[in-house]
Design a protein around this motif. Sequence first.
Motif, mmCIF file in Angstrom:
data_model
loop_
_atom_site.group_PDB
_atom_site.id
_atom_site.type_symbol
_atom_site.label_atom_id
_atom_site.label_comp_id
_atom_site.label_asym_id
_atom_site.label_seq_id
_atom_site.Cartn_x
_atom_site.Cartn_y
_atom_site.Cartn_z
ATOM 1 N N GLU A 128 0.833 -1.215 0.000
ATOM 2 C CA GLU A 128 0.000 0.000 0.000
ATOM 3 C C GLU A 128 0.862 1.258 0.000
ATOM 4 O O GLU A 128 0.526 2.249 -0.644
ATOM 5 C CB GLU A 128 -0.947 -0.008 1.198
ATOM 6 N N TYR A 129 1.981 1.232 0.715
ATOM 7 C CA TYR A 129 2.898 2.370 0.760
ATOM 8 C C TYR A 129 3.388 2.710 -0.656
ATOM 9 O O TYR A 129 3.363 3.871 -1.066
ATOM 10 C CB TYR A 129 4.080 2.045 1.673
ATOM 11 N N ASP A 144 2.041 1.735 -3.520
ATOM 12 C CA ASP A 144 0.901 2.077 -4.364
ATOM 13 C C ASP A 144 0.497 3.538 -4.140
ATOM 14 O O ASP A 144 0.270 4.285 -5.096
ATOM 15 C CB ASP A 144 -0.270 1.140 -4.063
ATOM 16 N N THR A 145 0.462 3.958 -2.894
ATOM 17 C CA THR A 145 0.037 5.318 -2.541
ATOM 18 C C THR A 145 1.099 6.354 -2.867
ATOM 19 O O THR A 145 0.798 7.394 -3.464
ATOM 20 C CB THR A 145 -0.293 5.395 -1.032
ATOM 21 N N ASN A 146 2.333 6.095 -2.495
ATOM 22 C CA ASN A 146 3.389 7.104 -2.610
ATOM 23 C C ASN A 146 4.130 7.102 -3.941
ATOM 24 O O ASN A 146 4.692 8.126 -4.334
ATOM 25 C CB ASN A 146 4.396 6.944 -1.471
ATOM 26 N N TYR A 159 2.792 5.134 -6.786
ATOM 27 C CA TYR A 159 1.875 4.641 -7.818
ATOM 28 C C TYR A 159 2.374 3.340 -8.434
ATOM 29 O O TYR A 159 2.211 3.101 -9.626
ATOM 30 C CB TYR A 159 1.632 5.715 -8.906
#
Length: 119
Positions: A31-32, A34-36, A38
């Motif tokens: 998730e890190y 994916d969020t930070n 992409y």
Amino acid sequence: MKETTEKKLNVLMRVGKLDQDSFDFLTDVDEYFDTNYYSNDNEMLLIHLSVAINRMFEKESVDKMPDELWKQISDKPEYKVAKSVWNDLKSKAPVDFTEEETKYILLHILNILRRNNDD
């Protein structure tokens, strides 16, 4: 997390090579990125982390990274960012990683950062 990656990690859980805390950590790492950054293709890092976590629990060691390879990695412009990313993530890890494991983890993080810079 990609479905294929999740299936692989679930197999590792079923055979006792990964516990729920470790799986949750890997989900946080995914998730890190994916969020930070992409990045939704973090499988190599996640699989390496799962194996590294198991090695730490089993008190096993990874082969030493060749000095020439480490020099190439640590000389890359994204290396400082990779190190900063790992410093953000490692506090959530269910184990403390050895210096040698950390080098390989940084290699995978660096690959994600460089791949995303190429996009």
